[in-house]
Write a protein that holds these residues in place. Structure first.
Motif, PDB file in Angstrom:
ATOM      1  N   GLN A   5       0.819  -1.209   0.000  1.00 25.16           N
ATOM      2  CA  GLN A   5       0.000   0.000   0.000  1.00 25.16           C
ATOM      3  C   GLN A   5       0.859   1.269   0.000  1.00 25.16           C
ATOM      4  OE1 GLN A   5      -2.771  -0.509   3.226  1.00 25.16           O
ATOM      5  NE2 GLN A   5      -4.034  -1.903   2.024  1.00 25.16           N
ATOM      6  N   ALA A   6       1.723   1.354  -1.002  1.00 24.73           N
ATOM      7  CA  ALA A   6       2.599   2.512  -1.209  1.00 24.73           C
ATOM      8  C   ALA A   6       3.448   2.828   0.011  1.00 24.73           C
ATOM      9  CB  ALA A   6       1.789   3.734  -1.645  1.00 24.73           C
ATOM     10  N   GLY A   7       3.950   1.782   0.651  1.00 15.46           N
ATOM     11  CA  GLY A   7       4.862   1.958   1.779  1.00 15.46           C
ATOM     12  C   GLY A   7       4.191   2.177   3.111  1.00 15.46           C
ATOM     13  N   GLN A   8       2.880   2.010   3.199  1.00 17.39           N
ATOM     14  CA  GLN A   8       2.181   2.253   4.458  1.00 17.39           C
ATOM     15  C   GLN A   8       2.065   1.016   5.337  1.00 17.39           C
ATOM     16  OE1 GLN A   8      -1.439   4.403   4.053  1.00 17.39           O
ATOM     17  NE2 GLN A   8      -0.496   6.026   2.863  1.00 17.39           N
ATOM     18  N   ARG A   9       2.391  -0.150   4.807  1.00 14.87           N
ATOM     19  CA  ARG A   9       2.364  -1.349   5.630  1.00 14.87           C
ATOM     20  C   ARG A   9       3.319  -2.386   5.054  1.00 14.87           C
ATOM     21  NH1 ARG A   9      -0.271  -5.809   4.368  1.00 14.87           N
ATOM     22  NH2 ARG A   9      -1.678  -5.973   2.658  1.00 14.87           N
ATOM     23  N   ALA A  10       3.771  -3.290   5.873  1.00 12.43           N
ATOM     24  CA  ALA A  10       4.585  -4.445   5.484  1.00 12.43           C
ATOM     25  C   ALA A  10       5.788  -4.064   4.627  1.00 12.43           C
ATOM     26  CB  ALA A  10       3.715  -5.474   4.782  1.00 12.43           C
ATOM     27  N   ASP A  11       6.624  -3.163   5.125  1.00 11.00           N
ATOM     28  CA  ASP A  11       7.783  -2.692   4.363  1.00 11.00           C
ATOM     29  C   ASP A  11       8.720  -3.806   3.910  1.00 11.00           C
ATOM     30  OD1 ASP A  11       7.354  -0.058   3.986  1.00 11.00           O
ATOM     31  OD2 ASP A  11       8.478   0.620   5.727  1.00 11.00           O
ATOM     32  N   ALA A  12       8.912  -4.805   4.732  1.00 11.64           N
ATOM     33  CA  ALA A  12       9.883  -5.855   4.422  1.00 11.64           C
ATOM     34  C   ALA A  12       9.305  -6.968   3.555  1.00 11.64           C
ATOM     35  CB  ALA A  12      10.417  -6.452   5.717  1.00 11.64           C
ATOM     36  N   LEU A  13       8.072  -6.849   3.138  1.00  9.49           N
ATOM     37  CA  LEU A  13       7.413  -7.889   2.360  1.00  9.49           C
ATOM     38  C   LEU A  13       8.059  -8.017   0.987  1.00  9.49           C
ATOM     39  CD1 LEU A  13       4.934  -9.779   2.577  1.00  9.49           C
ATOM     40  CD2 LEU A  13       3.647  -7.997   1.417  1.00  9.49           C
ATOM     41  N   GLN A  14       8.486  -9.216   0.632  1.00  8.71           N
ATOM     42  CA  GLN A  14       9.089  -9.476  -0.672  1.00  8.71           C
ATOM     43  C   GLN A  14       8.071 -10.212  -1.537  1.00  8.71           C
ATOM     44  OE1 GLN A  14      12.108  -8.360  -1.709  1.00  8.71           O
ATOM     45  NE2 GLN A  14      12.063  -7.279   0.252  1.00  8.71           N
ATOM     46  N   VAL A  15       7.565  -9.553  -2.556  1.00  8.39           N
ATOM     47  CA  VAL A  15       6.536 -10.116  -3.416  1.00  8.39           C
ATOM     48  C   VAL A  15       7.194 -10.858  -4.571  1.00  8.39           C
ATOM     49  CG1 VAL A  15       4.580  -9.565  -4.916  1.00  8.39           C
ATOM     50  CG2 VAL A  15       4.960  -8.254  -2.828  1.00  8.39           C
ATOM     51  N   LYS A  16       6.705 -12.079  -4.830  1.00 12.66           N
ATOM     52  CA  LYS A  16       7.162 -12.867  -5.974  1.00 12.66           C
ATOM     53  C   LYS A  16       6.081 -12.800  -7.050  1.00 12.66           C
ATOM     54  CE  LYS A  16       9.708 -16.180  -3.199  1.00 12.66           C
ATOM     55  NZ  LYS A  16       9.769 -17.585  -2.770  1.00 12.66           N
ATOM     56  N   PHE A  17       6.474 -12.342  -8.225  1.00 12.02           N
ATOM     57  CA  PHE A  17       5.566 -12.223  -9.369  1.00 12.02           C
ATOM     58  C   PHE A  17       5.901 -13.382 -10.292  1.00 12.02           C
ATOM     59  CE2 PHE A  17       4.540  -9.785 -13.423  1.00 12.02           C
ATOM     60  CZ  PHE A  17       3.178  -9.864 -13.268  1.00 12.02           C
ATOM     61  N   GLY A  18       5.055 -14.426 -10.304  1.00 14.65           N
ATOM     62  CA  GLY A  18       5.347 -15.644 -11.048  1.00 14.65           C
ATOM     63  C   GLY A  18       4.717 -15.664 -12.418  1.00 14.65           C
ATOM     64  N   GLU A  19       4.191 -16.835 -12.765  1.00 16.68           N
ATOM     65  CA  GLU A  19       3.631 -17.028 -14.094  1.00 16.68           C
ATOM     66  C   GLU A  19       2.450 -16.076 -14.327  1.00 16.68           C
ATOM     67  OE1 GLU A  19       0.681 -20.701 -13.864  1.00 16.68           O
ATOM     68  OE2 GLU A  19       2.618 -21.136 -12.923  1.00 16.68           O
ATOM     69  N   VAL A  20       2.387 -15.566 -15.539  1.00 17.91           N
ATOM     70  CA  VAL A  20       1.360 -14.602 -15.916  1.00 17.91           C
ATOM     71  C   VAL A  20       0.338 -15.304 -16.789  1.00 17.91           C
ATOM     72  CG1 VAL A  20       0.901 -12.430 -17.102  1.00 17.91           C
ATOM     73  CG2 VAL A  20       3.015 -12.722 -15.818  1.00 17.91           C
ATOM     74  N   ASP A  21      -0.910 -15.303 -16.352  1.00 18.48           N
ATOM     75  CA  ASP A  21      -1.993 -15.906 -17.139  1.00 18.48           C
ATOM     76  C   ASP A  21      -2.368 -14.952 -18.280  1.00 18.48           C
ATOM     77  OD1 ASP A  21      -3.848 -17.799 -17.787  1.00 18.48           O
ATOM     78  OD2 ASP A  21      -5.302 -17.206 -16.265  1.00 18.48           O
ATOM     79  N   PHE A  22      -2.592 -13.679 -17.951  1.00 23.50           N
ATOM     80  CA  PHE A  22      -2.797 -12.636 -18.954  1.00 23.50           C
ATOM     81  C   PHE A  22      -2.415 -11.308 -18.328  1.00 23.50           C
ATOM     82  CE2 PHE A  22      -6.865 -12.328 -16.763  1.00 23.50           C
ATOM     83  CZ  PHE A  22      -7.066 -10.970 -16.693  1.00 23.50           C
ATOM     84  N   ILE A  23      -2.127 -10.332 -19.195  1.00 17.03           N
ATOM     85  CA  ILE A  23      -1.805  -8.991 -18.723  1.00 17.03           C
ATOM     86  C   ILE A  23      -2.212  -7.978 -19.784  1.00 17.03           C
ATOM     87  CG2 ILE A  23       0.568  -9.018 -19.576  1.00 17.03           C
ATOM     88  CD1 ILE A  23       1.288  -7.468 -16.951  1.00 17.03           C
ATOM     89  N   ASP A  24      -2.795  -6.886 -19.334  1.00 15.68           N
ATOM     90  CA  ASP A  24      -3.165  -5.770 -20.205  1.00 15.68           C
ATOM     91  C   ASP A  24      -2.730  -4.485 -19.527  1.00 15.68           C
ATOM     92  OD1 ASP A  24      -4.482  -7.067 -22.367  1.00 15.68           O
ATOM     93  OD2 ASP A  24      -6.252  -7.346 -21.114  1.00 15.68           O
ATOM     94  N   PHE A  25      -2.384  -3.497 -20.339  1.00 17.74           N
ATOM     95  CA  PHE A  25      -2.004  -2.189 -19.832  1.00 17.74           C
ATOM     96  C   PHE A  25      -2.978  -1.155 -20.372  1.00 17.74           C
ATOM     97  CE2 PHE A  25       2.079  -4.438 -19.875  1.00 17.74           C
ATOM     98  CZ  PHE A  25       2.469  -4.256 -18.558  1.00 17.74           C
ATOM     99  N   GLY A  26      -3.243  -0.146 -19.582  1.00 16.63           N
ATOM    100  CA  GLY A  26      -4.047   0.992 -20.012  1.00 16.63           C
ATOM    101  C   GLY A  26      -3.411   2.267 -19.493  1.00 16.63           C
ATOM    102  N   LEU A  27      -3.813   3.378 -20.046  1.00 17.83           N
ATOM    103  CA  LEU A  27      -3.290   4.656 -19.583  1.00 17.83           C
ATOM    104  C   LEU A  27      -4.063   5.082 -18.331  1.00 17.83           C
ATOM    105  CD1 LEU A  27      -2.905   6.518 -22.968  1.00 17.83           C
ATOM    106  CD2 LEU A  27      -1.116   5.458 -21.597  1.00 17.83           C
ATOM    107  N   ALA A  28      -3.340   5.608 -17.361  1.00 18.20           N
ATOM    108  CA  ALA A  28      -3.991   6.055 -16.107  1.00 18.20           C
ATOM    109  C   ALA A  28      -4.679   7.387 -16.324  1.00 18.20           C
ATOM    110  CB  ALA A  28      -2.946   6.183 -15.010  1.00 18.20           C
TER     111      ALA A  28
END
Length: 183
Positions: free
Chosen positions: A160-183
């Protein structure tokens, strides 16, 4: 997969898929001059004439290396101003990432932190878009893109943008699908 999704973000119209459509696009840009297309592709005029013959029975197909070259030339010239505007917008305002991928954390087996498929739609800042585009231009493999996205999604969504769990290491594994859009 991530490289393809980034490329699709930059276009408003799909890039021609078949070699025939790509040759038509090259001819349109050359104002119908088969000689100009032949020079651009490094082949003879007669070769381009055989590739674009009116009769299907007289038409020949480009070889594998020529097909790849034709596709590369079309992709390089397809919607240059649209690509530039959309890339600048993504780098300024950020991206919306919509994905279903395997996310997990450094934790013991059998815990709720085991990697599992999660469906996320998250806005990431423009710095992430800039980093993704630089990696894309450098020809980086999908693994490097996964590292960049994993770090960004971990920061924005899971920590949450540095507001909790600072030491949490996230693993981003296999991707089923991904799409990008402009914010």
């Amino acid at each position: 997969m991530i490289r393809t999704a980034l490329e699709q973000l930059l276009y408003t119209q799909a890039v021609p898929e078949t070699t025939e459509q790509q040759l038509r696009a090259l001819l349109r840009w050359a104002k119908g001059s088969k000689q100009v297309v032949a020079q651009e592709l490094g082949v003879s005029l007669r070769t381009v004439q055989r590739w674009t013959a009116r009769k299907v029975s007289a038409r020949s197909r480009p070889s594998g290396p020529h097909t790849a070259l034709i596709e590369a030339r079309v992709r390089a010239r397809w919607q240059p101003r649209v690509r530039a505007r959309r890339r600048a917008a993504a780098e300024e305002r950020g991206l919306v990432v919509h994905t279903r991928a395997r996310f997990g954390f450094a934790a013991g087996a059998g815990t709720s932190d085991d990697p599992r498929l999660r469906l996320l739609t998250v806005a990431v800042p423009g710095e992430v878009a800039r980093e993704l585009f630089h990696a894309w231009e450098a020809g980086a493999p999908d693994g490097q893109h996964k590292v960049i996205l994993g770090r960004a999604l971990g920061h924005v969504y899971f920590r949450q943008a540095g507001q909790r769990a600072d030491a949490l290491q996230v693993k981003f594994g296999e991707v089923d699908f991904i799409d990008f859009g402009l914010a």
